[in-house]
Design an enzyme around this catalytic site. Structure first.
Site, PDB file in Angstrom:
ATOM      1  CG  PHE A 123       2.818  -7.816  -9.997  1.00 18.71           C
ATOM      2  CD1 PHE A 123       3.930  -8.168  -9.254  1.00 18.71           C
ATOM      3  CD2 PHE A 123       1.803  -7.096  -9.381  1.00 18.71           C
ATOM      4  CE1 PHE A 123       4.032  -7.794  -7.914  1.00 18.71           C
ATOM      5  CE2 PHE A 123       1.896  -6.717  -8.044  1.00 18.71           C
ATOM      6  CZ  PHE A 123       3.023  -7.073  -7.310  1.00 18.71           C
ATOM      7  CD  GLU A 124      -2.979 -12.808  -9.988  1.00 20.90           C
ATOM      8  OE1 GLU A 124      -3.853 -11.982 -10.311  1.00 20.90           O
ATOM      9  OE2 GLU A 124      -3.132 -14.035 -10.095  1.00 20.90           O
ATOM     10  CB  ILE A 125       0.827  -9.930  -4.066  1.00 21.59           C
ATOM     11  CG1 ILE A 125       2.236  -9.810  -4.659  1.00 21.59           C
ATOM     12  CG2 ILE A 125       0.901 -10.447  -2.632  1.00 21.59           C
ATOM     13  CD1 ILE A 125       3.152  -8.846  -3.913  1.00 21.59           C
TER      14      ILE A 125
END
Length: 511
Positions: free
Chosen positions: A364-366
């Site tokens: 998960f990364e933005i």
């Protein structure tokens, strides 16, 4: 000890206890002669004149067991606290807001007609992962994208079949694009001898290094480290949100994280930070720290998140010591890239600094894509790539992204999505819900799929009963899995390291 002393003081003397017991026994015997058995007296020794009622002998061990249980539950260091459900959120401590804070505490009314960022959700998958992909999309749509309708980009090193495409389109609210990864982005580069690289991968498999023997895993890590942002389908976007197969979200995300990242001048966002397996990256930190030194980079405050604390570092060795190793970057400059022969170096002594194995868990990364496209990041990746570590070791994209951020960014560039409940495999972060005043009524969501209607209703009803709110909670209508412990309170978490660079704790810990 104070609790024990208080209990002991309240206990009557032994003789008084015997007298009271005898008196009580006589009364009981009048009521029920069958209980006279407990008045039978037994001698402490065969020729002793001292005898004790059998009832006292039987009662004494029961009292001892009760005292032990009381002490066990009351002791502050007791593991008895783990008798709570495994997924129950830990005691909530507020983190300093010096560099970062939750964008939203609790729920907002989703701005369904508000402005949208130039952003996309990226999924790397193969046809055989369809079930896991649908699980992730359903979770993403239920908890976020049903309101915001961001587009998806699906990438594959092969071709997606019609079944995969049709099924995905049946579950997504935003537009979908399908992309194929070229051999230049997925495979061995031309400066690597494939036979040597394959041998290195096989050795990792023989050594039982997790995923180390899977060639495709090495390709995937290298792709997500230095190529995904170069794919033609992503060129028009400024932001991306990575979505893996077989993940779950637990909280409603009722605001646009892209817009809040832009508004708060953030570059990279994470929700879980954990420690890497040491055997997968024995030399990665030497090369990362060499890049930092070669480019005369001074830490902006984030690098320290990934470095062992000074008191834990190994002592410096004199050059005369046989264990002394020549520092990088000379070793890098004098070694032949891609030969499969990483320099013989001590993984614990990184020229005065040691890697603590922390990294942002990048499944998960933005993040801003222009940071990945920057010259600084690509110079970093090129140096790491040329070391051969993606083949001769099992370097993941998570430590690559994290160490690059440590060298190039500051804590104020990073956002911790503490309000996002997220699970991948056996690791999850799921926050406590914000106080009731910050919650809003849930909006039912019946998926527009071909599934059985009863099953759809049952699934929606499951989310109708969120976890109770807690003081300092931040989540919106979260309902956490309870079969595993939240990573914030688990061994191997790097939350403490993040808190250290983010300004420390803003509230005291539990007593």
């Amino acid at each position: 000890m104070g609790l024990v002393q208080n209990i002991v003081r309240r206990l009557p003397s032994p003789q008084a206890s015997l007298d009271k017991f005898d008196d009580l026994s006589r009364r009981v015997e009048k009521v029920s002669p069958r209980l006279a058995f407990f008045r039978r007296r037994i001698r402490l020794k065969g020729n002793s004149s001292i005898s004790i009622p059998l009832g006292i002998v039987l009662l004494f061990p029961c009292i001892v067991i009760i005292l032990i249980l009381i002490l066990f539950v009351r002791h502050p260091d007791s593991q008895g606290i783990m008798m709570m459900p495994a997924g129950t959120p830990p005691s909530i401590r507020k983190i300093s807001e010096k560099y970062d804070k939750p964008f939203v505490t609790g729920c907002l009314e989703p701005q369904v007609n508000g402005p949208r960022a130039n952003a996309t959700i990226v999924v790397l998958a193969r046809n055989k992962e369809l079930d896991g992909v649908i699980q992730s999309i359903k979770s993403m749509e239920r908890h976020f994208n049903r309101w915001f309708n961001y587009p998806y980009v699906f990438l594959n090193d092969g071709d997606f079949n019609s079944t995969f495409k049709e099924t995905v389109l049946n579950h997504t609210s935003g537009t979908v694009e399908w992309g194929k990864i070229s051999p230049e982005m997925w495979g061995f580069p031309d400066w690597v001898d494939p036979a040597v690289a394959k041998e290195g991968i096989q050795k990792q498999g023989d050594a039982a290094i997790m995923y180390g023997g899977m060639e495709s895993y090495h390709h995937m890590c290298r792709f997500y480290s230095g190529f995904f942002y170069k794919h033609e389908l992503l060129q028009k976007y400024e932001w991306y949100w990575r979505l893996e197969p077989e993940i779950k979200y637990f909280c409603d995300i009722t605001y646009d994280p892209f817009q809040h990242m832009i508004r708060n001048k953030k570059t990279y966002g994470f929700t879980i930070a954990v420690k890497e397996l040491r055997e997968t990256v024995p030399n990665i930190f030497r090369y990362a720290s060499a890049y930092k030194r070669m480019n005369n980079l001074t830490s902006k405050g984030l690098w320290e998140m990934f470095v062992e604390k000074p008191e834990e570092k190994p002592k410096d060795l004199p050059k005369s010591d046989p264990k002394y190793k020549k520092p990088l970057p000379e070793e890098i400059l004098n070694s032949e890239p891609g030969t499969g022969a990483l320099p013989e170096i001590d993984p614990e002594a990184m020229e005065g600094e040691s890697y603590n194995m922390c990294h942002f868990w990048s499944n998960f990364e933005i993040a801003r894509l222009d940071w990945f496209r920057s010259k600084e990041y690509n110079d970093f990746f090129e140096m790491m790539d040329r070391s051969g570590g993606f083949w001769m070791e099992r370097w993941g994209d998570a430590p690559i992204h994290s160490l690059a951020a440590g060298a190039l960014l500051s804590p104020s560039d990073i956002h911790y999505f503490r309000d996002f409940g997220y699970r991948h495999t056996t690791i999850q972060h799921c926050p406590a819900n914000a106080p009731a005043g910050r919650q809003l009524a849930r909006i039912p969501f019946l998926e527009k799929t071909t599934e059985d209607e009863k099953k759809r209703i049952e699934e929606d009803e499951y989310w109708a009963t969120p976890d109770p709110p807690k003081e300092n909670g931040v989540g919106c209508r979260c309902k956490c899995d309870t079969d595993i412990v939240d990573v914030e309170g688990k061994q191997g978490s790097c939350l403490a390291e993040w808190v250290d660079v983010a300004g420390g704790w803003a509230s005291p810990g539990p007593p």
